[in-house]
Design a protein around this motif. Structure first.
Motif, PDB file in Angstrom:
ATOM      1  N   SER A 140       6.116  19.273  15.516  1.00 48.44           N
ATOM      2  CA  SER A 140       7.184  18.797  14.625  1.00 48.44           C
ATOM      3  C   SER A 140       7.603  17.354  14.887  1.00 48.44           C
ATOM      4  CB  SER A 140       8.402  19.724  14.685  1.00 48.44           C
ATOM      5  OG  SER A 140       8.039  21.012  14.242  1.00 48.44           O
ATOM      6  N   LYS A 141       6.751  16.560  15.515  1.00 52.03           N
ATOM      7  CA  LYS A 141       7.063  15.144  15.690  1.00 52.03           C
ATOM      8  C   LYS A 141       7.027  14.471  14.321  1.00 52.03           C
ATOM      9  CE  LYS A 141       5.928  10.951  18.130  1.00 52.03           C
ATOM     10  NZ  LYS A 141       5.109  10.278  19.115  1.00 52.03           N
ATOM     11  N   SER A 142       8.059  13.679  14.012  1.00 57.00           N
ATOM     12  CA  SER A 142       8.176  13.053  12.696  1.00 57.00           C
ATOM     13  C   SER A 142       7.592  11.646  12.694  1.00 57.00           C
ATOM     14  CB  SER A 142       9.639  12.972  12.274  1.00 57.00           C
ATOM     15  OG  SER A 142      10.154  14.265  12.104  1.00 57.00           O
ATOM     16  N   TYR A 143       6.994  11.291  11.550  1.00 57.50           N
ATOM     17  CA  TYR A 143       6.415   9.968  11.343  1.00 57.50           C
ATOM     18  C   TYR A 143       6.886   9.449   9.994  1.00 57.50           C
ATOM     19  CZ  TYR A 143       3.215  11.552  14.974  1.00 57.50           C
ATOM     20  OH  TYR A 143       2.686  12.027  16.144  1.00 57.50           O
ATOM     21  N   HIS A 144       6.934   8.153   9.857  1.00 57.97           N
ATOM     22  CA  HIS A 144       7.212   7.573   8.547  1.00 57.97           C
ATOM     23  C   HIS A 144       6.542   6.203   8.452  1.00 57.97           C
ATOM     24  CE1 HIS A 144      10.444   5.584  10.800  1.00 57.97           C
ATOM     25  NE2 HIS A 144      10.400   4.665   9.865  1.00 57.97           N
ATOM     26  N   HIS A 145       6.122   5.887   7.233  1.00 60.05           N
ATOM     27  CA  HIS A 145       5.491   4.607   6.947  1.00 60.05           C
ATOM     28  C   HIS A 145       6.116   4.073   5.670  1.00 60.05           C
ATOM     29  CE1 HIS A 145       2.393   5.686   9.847  1.00 60.05           C
ATOM     30  NE2 HIS A 145       2.234   6.808   9.194  1.00 60.05           N
ATOM     31  N   SER A 146       6.265   2.775   5.611  1.00 60.17           N
ATOM     32  CA  SER A 146       6.784   2.133   4.405  1.00 60.17           C
ATOM     33  C   SER A 146       5.721   1.201   3.836  1.00 60.17           C
ATOM     34  CB  SER A 146       8.053   1.348   4.723  1.00 60.17           C
ATOM     35  OG  SER A 146       9.062   2.229   5.151  1.00 60.17           O
ATOM     36  N   TYR A 147       5.638   1.187   2.525  1.00 61.58           N
ATOM     37  CA  TYR A 147       4.653   0.373   1.814  1.00 61.58           C
ATOM     38  C   TYR A 147       5.338  -0.302   0.637  1.00 61.58           C
ATOM     39  CZ  TYR A 147       1.279   3.542   4.002  1.00 61.58           C
ATOM     40  OH  TYR A 147       0.555   4.279   4.888  1.00 61.58           O
ATOM     41  N   THR A 148       4.741  -1.376   0.187  1.00 59.20           N
ATOM     42  CA  THR A 148       5.112  -1.950  -1.095  1.00 59.20           C
ATOM     43  C   THR A 148       3.883  -1.871  -1.980  1.00 59.20           C
ATOM     44  OG1 THR A 148       6.743  -3.446  -0.132  1.00 59.20           O
ATOM     45  CG2 THR A 148       5.880  -4.020  -2.312  1.00 59.20           C
ATOM     46  N   LEU A 149       3.998  -1.156  -3.092  1.00 54.30           N
ATOM     47  CA  LEU A 149       2.928  -1.103  -4.083  1.00 54.30           C
ATOM     48  C   LEU A 149       3.274  -2.114  -5.163  1.00 54.30           C
ATOM     49  CD1 LEU A 149       2.181   2.703  -4.517  1.00 54.30           C
ATOM     50  CD2 LEU A 149       0.939   1.025  -3.173  1.00 54.30           C
ATOM     51  N   ASP A 150       2.477  -3.151  -5.240  1.00 53.82           N
ATOM     52  CA  ASP A 150       2.706  -4.228  -6.186  1.00 53.82           C
ATOM     53  C   ASP A 150       1.617  -4.161  -7.251  1.00 53.82           C
ATOM     54  OD1 ASP A 150       2.988  -6.600  -7.575  1.00 53.82           O
ATOM     55  OD2 ASP A 150       3.364  -7.791  -5.776  1.00 53.82           O
ATOM     56  N   PHE A 151       1.993  -3.728  -8.438  1.00 54.88           N
ATOM     57  CA  PHE A 151       1.031  -3.535  -9.516  1.00 54.88           C
ATOM     58  C   PHE A 151       0.835  -4.791 -10.360  1.00 54.88           C
ATOM     59  CE2 PHE A 151       2.688   0.785  -8.728  1.00 54.88           C
ATOM     60  CZ  PHE A 151       1.498   1.372  -8.348  1.00 54.88           C
ATOM     61  N   ARG A 152       1.501  -5.895 -10.015  1.00 57.87           N
ATOM     62  CA  ARG A 152       1.351  -7.103 -10.828  1.00 57.87           C
ATOM     63  C   ARG A 152      -0.091  -7.590 -10.858  1.00 57.87           C
ATOM     64  NH1 ARG A 152       6.213 -10.428  -8.259  1.00 57.87           N
ATOM     65  NH2 ARG A 152       5.224  -9.474  -6.467  1.00 57.87           N
ATOM     66  N   ALA A 153      -0.760  -7.590  -9.734  1.00 61.86           N
ATOM     67  CA  ALA A 153      -2.139  -8.094  -9.694  1.00 61.86           C
ATOM     68  C   ALA A 153      -3.073  -7.237 -10.534  1.00 61.86           C
ATOM     69  CB  ALA A 153      -2.636  -8.159  -8.255  1.00 61.86           C
ATOM     70  N   ILE A 154      -2.951  -5.938 -10.426  1.00 61.94           N
ATOM     71  CA  ILE A 154      -3.848  -5.059 -11.174  1.00 61.94           C
ATOM     72  C   ILE A 154      -3.500  -5.075 -12.662  1.00 61.94           C
ATOM     73  CG2 ILE A 154      -2.566  -2.890 -10.939  1.00 61.94           C
ATOM     74  CD1 ILE A 154      -5.234  -1.551 -10.395  1.00 61.94           C
ATOM     75  N   ALA A 155      -2.242  -5.189 -12.984  1.00 70.00           N
ATOM     76  CA  ALA A 155      -1.828  -5.136 -14.390  1.00 70.00           C
ATOM     77  C   ALA A 155      -2.248  -6.373 -15.163  1.00 70.00           C
ATOM     78  CB  ALA A 155      -0.319  -4.952 -14.487  1.00 70.00           C
ATOM     79  N   PHE A 156      -2.392  -7.483 -14.467  1.00 65.60           N
ATOM     80  CA  PHE A 156      -2.698  -8.721 -15.174  1.00 65.60           C
ATOM     81  C   PHE A 156      -4.046  -9.302 -14.781  1.00 65.60           C
ATOM     82  CE2 PHE A 156       1.855  -8.113 -15.131  1.00 65.60           C
ATOM     83  CZ  PHE A 156       2.059  -8.032 -16.494  1.00 65.60           C
ATOM     84  N   ASN A 157      -4.902  -8.460 -14.226  1.00 65.74           N
ATOM     85  CA  ASN A 157      -6.252  -8.857 -13.861  1.00 65.74           C
ATOM     86  C   ASN A 157      -7.018  -9.220 -15.126  1.00 65.74           C
ATOM     87  OD1 ASN A 157      -8.968  -8.953 -13.142  1.00 65.74           O
ATOM     88  ND2 ASN A 157      -8.724  -7.360 -11.578  1.00 65.74           N
ATOM     89  N   LYS A 158      -7.541 -10.418 -15.183  1.00 67.12           N
ATOM     90  CA  LYS A 158      -8.246 -10.884 -16.380  1.00 67.12           C
ATOM     91  C   LYS A 158      -9.522 -10.100 -16.650  1.00 67.12           C
ATOM     92  CE  LYS A 158      -5.757 -14.746 -17.077  1.00 67.12           C
ATOM     93  NZ  LYS A 158      -4.424 -14.410 -17.372  1.00 67.12           N
ATOM     94  N   LEU A 159     -10.032  -9.377 -15.654  1.00 67.20           N
ATOM     95  CA  LEU A 159     -11.266  -8.624 -15.843  1.00 67.20           C
ATOM     96  C   LEU A 159     -11.040  -7.326 -16.598  1.00 67.20           C
ATOM     97  CD1 LEU A 159     -12.830  -9.116 -12.301  1.00 67.20           C
ATOM     98  CD2 LEU A 159     -13.340 -10.379 -14.397  1.00 67.20           C
TER      99      LEU A 159
END
Length: 131
Positions: free
Chosen positions: A108-127
């Motif tokens: 029952s040892k607890s873990y946590h991770h924090s992330y930032t998901l930034d969709f700007r690059a994928i949303a405006f990818n010219k490809l």
């Protein structure tokens, strides 16, 4: 001792479908033990991206999973890529989300991770095709 623990992380991927490009959230346990009581939170909530637009999917990406076994992952539909492109104008903010994953390992040892998901690059990818 740290090698005998779960490591749960997030990513996103593009999945081509007959309707275009879908954005999927991927949650994976790369550790050597199971992750229990997995809880995922987002600010702002990723529901904002899903529910701002009509969709036949509308699946809650923040299902609480009781167990994710070592070496396994699951994918959850987030939105069609053009909805991500329209997010800023509809929601009056950038498609950037702060995500926290909380889970328990052996004994029952607890873990946590924090992330930032930034969709700007994928949303405006010219490809990517823009409709």
């Amino acid at each position: 001792r740290d090698s005998l623990r779960p490591y749960v992380y997030l990513s996103f991927e593009e999945l081509r479908s007959s309707k275009g490009i879908d954005l999927m959230l991927v949650v994976k346990n790369t550790g050597r033990t199971e992750a229990k009581n997995v809880r995922i939170e987002s600010t702002p909530h990723l529901h904002d991206m899903q529910y701002a637009f009509p969709s036949e999917y509308h699946i809650d990406p923040f299902l609480n999973h009781s167990v994710i076994l070592p070496g396994t992952s699951f994918r959850v539909y987030l939105a069609e890529i053009n909805y991500v492109r329209a997010y800023k104008s509809s929601q009056k903010r950038e498609p950037v989300f702060d995500i926290t994953i909380n889970y328990d390992g052996p004994n029952s040892k607890s873990y946590h991770h924090s992330y930032t998901l930034d969709f700007r690059a994928i949303a405006f990818n010219k490809l990517l095709p823009i409709e």
